[in-house]
Design a protein around this motif. Structure first.
Motif, PDB file in Angstrom:
ATOM      1  N   ALA A   1       0.855  -1.196   0.000  1.00 54.52           N
ATOM      2  CA  ALA A   1       0.000   0.000   0.000  1.00 54.52           C
ATOM      3  C   ALA A   1       0.882   1.235   0.000  1.00 54.52           C
ATOM      4  O   ALA A   1       1.993   1.216   0.535  1.00 54.52           O
ATOM      5  CB  ALA A   1      -0.896  -0.004   1.229  1.00 54.52           C
ATOM      6  N   VAL A   2       0.364   2.309  -0.603  1.00 49.52           N
ATOM      7  CA  VAL A   2       1.129   3.558  -0.578  1.00 49.52           C
ATOM      8  C   VAL A   2       0.702   4.316   0.666  1.00 49.52           C
ATOM      9  O   VAL A   2      -0.482   4.493   0.923  1.00 49.52           O
ATOM     10  CB  VAL A   2       0.856   4.384  -1.850  1.00 49.52           C
ATOM     11  N   GLN A   3       1.674   4.690   1.486  1.00 51.27           N
ATOM     12  CA  GLN A   3       1.335   5.373   2.726  1.00 51.27           C
ATOM     13  C   GLN A   3       1.099   6.864   2.479  1.00 51.27           C
ATOM     14  O   GLN A   3       0.124   7.425   2.909  1.00 51.27           O
ATOM     15  CB  GLN A   3       2.479   5.170   3.718  1.00 51.27           C
ATOM     16  N   ASP A   4       2.029   7.482   1.776  1.00 52.83           N
ATOM     17  CA  ASP A   4       1.880   8.884   1.372  1.00 52.83           C
ATOM     18  C   ASP A   4       2.812   9.120   0.182  1.00 52.83           C
ATOM     19  O   ASP A   4       3.310   8.154  -0.403  1.00 52.83           O
ATOM     20  CB  ASP A   4       2.181   9.845   2.541  1.00 52.83           C
ATOM     21  N   THR A   5       3.086  10.363  -0.147  1.00 55.69           N
ATOM     22  CA  THR A   5       3.900  10.612  -1.332  1.00 55.69           C
ATOM     23  C   THR A   5       5.335  10.081  -1.194  1.00 55.69           C
ATOM     24  O   THR A   5       6.015   9.838  -2.172  1.00 55.69           O
ATOM     25  CB  THR A   5       3.966  12.122  -1.653  1.00 55.69           C
ATOM     26  N   ASN A   6       5.784   9.899   0.064  1.00 56.97           N
ATOM     27  CA  ASN A   6       7.175   9.504   0.259  1.00 56.97           C
ATOM     28  C   ASN A   6       7.398   8.035   0.595  1.00 56.97           C
ATOM     29  O   ASN A   6       8.498   7.530   0.423  1.00 56.97           O
ATOM     30  CB  ASN A   6       7.796  10.345   1.390  1.00 56.97           C
ATOM     31  N   TRP A   7       6.381   7.376   1.121  1.00 52.80           N
ATOM     32  CA  TRP A   7       6.604   6.031   1.669  1.00 52.80           C
ATOM     33  C   TRP A   7       5.626   4.989   1.123  1.00 52.80           C
ATOM     34  O   TRP A   7       4.458   5.272   0.906  1.00 52.80           O
ATOM     35  CB  TRP A   7       6.473   6.054   3.202  1.00 52.80           C
ATOM     36  N   THR A   8       6.149   3.769   0.944  1.00 53.36           N
ATOM     37  CA  THR A   8       5.313   2.613   0.560  1.00 53.36           C
ATOM     38  C   THR A   8       5.424   1.567   1.667  1.00 53.36           C
ATOM     39  O   THR A   8       6.494   1.398   2.237  1.00 53.36           O
ATOM     40  CB  THR A   8       5.853   1.973  -0.741  1.00 53.36           C
ATOM     41  N   THR A   9       4.321   0.872   1.937  1.00 55.33           N
ATOM     42  CA  THR A   9       4.402  -0.178   2.957  1.00 55.33           C
ATOM     43  C   THR A   9       4.143  -1.548   2.337  1.00 55.33           C
ATOM     44  O   THR A   9       3.361  -1.677   1.392  1.00 55.33           O
ATOM     45  CB  THR A   9       3.377   0.010   4.093  1.00 55.33           C
ATOM     46  N   ILE A  10       4.810  -2.548   2.880  1.00 57.73           N
ATOM     47  CA  ILE A  10       4.508  -3.937   2.525  1.00 57.73           C
ATOM     48  C   ILE A  10       4.200  -4.633   3.844  1.00 57.73           C
ATOM     49  O   ILE A  10       5.025  -4.599   4.770  1.00 57.73           O
ATOM     50  CB  ILE A  10       5.698  -4.665   1.871  1.00 57.73           C
ATOM     51  N   GLN A  11       3.011  -5.215   3.921  1.00 54.18           N
ATOM     52  CA  GLN A  11       2.682  -5.971   5.133  1.00 54.18           C
ATOM     53  C   GLN A  11       2.627  -7.458   4.809  1.00 54.18           C
ATOM     54  O   GLN A  11       2.108  -7.840   3.756  1.00 54.18           O
ATOM     55  CB  GLN A  11       1.323  -5.529   5.679  1.00 54.18           C
ATOM     56  N   VAL A  12       3.141  -8.254   5.714  1.00 54.53           N
ATOM     57  CA  VAL A  12       2.994  -9.714   5.601  1.00 54.53           C
ATOM     58  C   VAL A  12       2.146 -10.121   6.804  1.00 54.53           C
ATOM     59  O   VAL A  12       2.565  -9.983   7.955  1.00 54.53           O
ATOM     60  CB  VAL A  12       4.362 -10.435   5.592  1.00 54.53           C
ATOM     61  N   LEU A  13       0.908 -10.536   6.505  1.00 58.29           N
ATOM     62  CA  LEU A  13      -0.047 -10.841   7.574  1.00 58.29           C
ATOM     63  C   LEU A  13      -0.350 -12.333   7.602  1.00 58.29           C
ATOM     64  O   LEU A  13      -0.410 -12.969   6.541  1.00 58.29           O
ATOM     65  CB  LEU A  13      -1.370 -10.095   7.321  1.00 58.29           C
ATOM     66  N   ASP A  14      -0.529 -12.867   8.799  1.00 62.56           N
ATOM     67  CA  ASP A  14      -0.951 -14.272   8.881  1.00 62.56           C
ATOM     68  C   ASP A  14      -1.907 -14.453  10.049  1.00 62.56           C
ATOM     69  O   ASP A  14      -1.994 -13.593  10.927  1.00 62.56           O
ATOM     70  CB  ASP A  14       0.276 -15.199   8.998  1.00 62.56           C
ATOM     71  N   ASN A  15      -2.649 -15.560  10.005  1.00 62.01           N
ATOM     72  CA  ASN A  15      -3.564 -15.852  11.117  1.00 62.01           C
ATOM     73  C   ASN A  15      -2.989 -16.987  11.976  1.00 62.01           C
ATOM     74  O   ASN A  15      -3.702 -17.882  12.404  1.00 62.01           O
ATOM     75  CB  ASN A  15      -4.965 -16.195  10.598  1.00 62.01           C
ATOM     76  N   GLY A  16      -1.681 -16.922  12.193  1.00 62.88           N
ATOM     77  CA  GLY A  16      -0.987 -17.974  12.942  1.00 62.88           C
ATOM     78  C   GLY A  16      -0.962 -17.751  14.437  1.00 62.88           C
ATOM     79  O   GLY A  16      -1.768 -16.978  14.986  1.00 62.88           O
ATOM     80  N   ILE A  17      -0.002 -18.398  15.079  1.00 61.69           N
ATOM     81  CA  ILE A  17       0.057 -18.433  16.547  1.00 61.69           C
ATOM     82  C   ILE A  17       0.500 -17.107  17.172  1.00 61.69           C
ATOM     83  O   ILE A  17       0.376 -16.914  18.371  1.00 61.69           O
ATOM     84  CB  ILE A  17       1.020 -19.557  17.021  1.00 61.69           C
ATOM     85  N   GLY A  18       1.009 -16.185  16.376  1.00 59.49           N
ATOM     86  CA  GLY A  18       1.453 -14.887  16.888  1.00 59.49           C
ATOM     87  C   GLY A  18       2.853 -14.990  17.486  1.00 59.49           C
ATOM     88  O   GLY A  18       3.277 -16.067  17.909  1.00 59.49           O
ATOM     89  N   VAL A  19       3.541 -13.856  17.530  1.00 58.71           N
ATOM     90  CA  VAL A  19       4.905 -13.839  18.089  1.00 58.71           C
ATOM     91  C   VAL A  19       4.799 -14.007  19.613  1.00 58.71           C
ATOM     92  O   VAL A  19       4.070 -13.261  20.260  1.00 58.71           O
ATOM     93  CB  VAL A  19       5.630 -12.513  17.746  1.00 58.71           C
ATOM     94  N   PRO A  20       5.497 -14.980  20.192  1.00 58.73           N
ATOM     95  CA  PRO A  20       5.413 -15.174  21.640  1.00 58.73           C
ATOM     96  C   PRO A  20       5.774 -13.888  22.406  1.00 58.73           C
ATOM     97  O   PRO A  20       6.739 -13.201  22.056  1.00 58.73           O
ATOM     98  CB  PRO A  20       6.430 -16.282  21.924  1.00 58.73           C
ATOM     99  N   GLU A  21       4.975 -13.591  23.415  1.00 59.65           N
ATOM    100  CA  GLU A  21       5.135 -12.376  24.242  1.00 59.65           C
ATOM    101  C   GLU A  21       6.597 -12.186  24.702  1.00 59.65           C
ATOM    102  O   GLU A  21       7.137 -11.081  24.618  1.00 59.65           O
ATOM    103  CB  GLU A  21       4.211 -12.546  25.461  1.00 59.65           C
TER     104      GLU A  21
END
Ligand SMILES: Nc1ncnc2c1ncn2[C@@H]1O[C@H](COP(=O)(O)OP(=O)(O)OP(=O)(O)O)[C@@H](O)[C@H]1O
Ligand SMILES: [Mg+2]
Length: 246
Positions: free
Chosen positions: A172-192
């Motif tokens: 996704a384009v965040q604004d005129t200067n920055w682009t974001t790439i997200q890697v999303l999953d529905n897994g166990i999550g990062v341990p606390e």
């Protein structure tokens, strides 16, 4: 009495300090190269095994064999380029940056992990909410960072408690200067317990993990003048890369 910061800086500038820095950089580089070479070498072994099974079967099409040989060649070339790029990253050497299409970098990475995702019955999706986002950098390095994030997500959803395992890569384009790439999953999550230090080297909760994937990804993104973070989310994990647009 000199304060600890001054002592540290004097040490860093001394002959012993510089030698120590060089040795540390060498150790990091060796660990990074060994870690990243495992990916193409694993693929080469798998494809070569597949090829020998085909060759021992009754019908073999030259086209099929040709495709397997091409894929072995491509991974071997990738291995040599990993050595070159990892040296450059850890030795802070200047290199030829080019205009990189993020859609291409994401699609090529997804293509490389597609068979693993399929074997583990993980739904892997790619969404681009930006028109031809580009950054200035090294495509192979950005793909290495993405690959490590996607592999982690596939491992996180590969759990009997997760009924519909899925991984999404989203640009996704965040604004005129920055682009974001997200890697999303529905897994166990990062341990606390390791949430604050996942990007540090050798932090792992996996029996077969080296704890280097996220450290390498983080160094690569920093080298591209970007940021990487583990975004808070209700469930699963959202790793976010923010990169300056070209
Ligand atoms: N998507 C994710 N979901 C849950 N935990 C994750 C995720 N990504 C990373 N982690 C956690 O962060 C740790 C560090 O990840 P990192 O990729 O650096 O090392 P690793 O995967 O353990 O080993 P490797 O060096 O083979 O990549 C993992 O062991 C895991 O506990
Ligand atoms: Mg990893």
């Amino acid at each position: 009495m000199t304060n600890p910061e001054t002592q540290l800086s004097e040490f860093a500038n001394s002959g012993v300090g510089r030698q120590w820095e060089r040795e540390t950089a060498m150790r990091v580089m060796t660990a990074y190269i060994a870690h990243e070479l495992n990916h193409p070498l694993g693929t080469i072994i798998n494809v070569a095994n597949m090829l020998s099974r085909r060759l021992s079967g009754p019908v073999v099409s030259p086209k099929d064999i040709g495709e397997h040989v091409e894929s072995i060649k491509a991974e071997a070339i990738r291995a040599t380029s990993i050595i070159r790029h990892m040296r450059m990253l850890t030795e802070h050497k200047p290199t030829a940056r080019t205009s990189v299409s993020l859609v291409e970098a994401c699609s090529d990475t997804i293509a490389r992990v597609a068979s693993l995702a399929k074997a583990k019955q993980v739904k892997l999706r790619f969404v681009s909410r930006a028109a031809r986002p580009k950054v200035y950098g090294v495509k192979e390095l950005l793909e290495t960072a993405l690959y490590n994030l996607v592999i982690n997500s596939i491992a996180a959803v590969d759990n009997p408690g997760i009924t519909r395992p899925r991984v999404i890569v989203c640009i996704a384009v965040q604004d005129t200067n920055w682009t974001t790439i997200q890697v999303l999953d529905n897994g166990i999550g990062v341990p606390e317990a390791i949430r604050d230090k996942v990007f540090e080297p050798f932090v792992t909760t996996r029996a077969d993990g080296a704890g280097l994937g996220l450290a390498i990804a983080s160094d690569i993104i920093r080298w591209h003048h970007g940021r990487i973070s583990n975004r808070p989310c209700k469930s699963g994990t959202c790793m976010e890369i923010v990169l300056p647009r070209e």
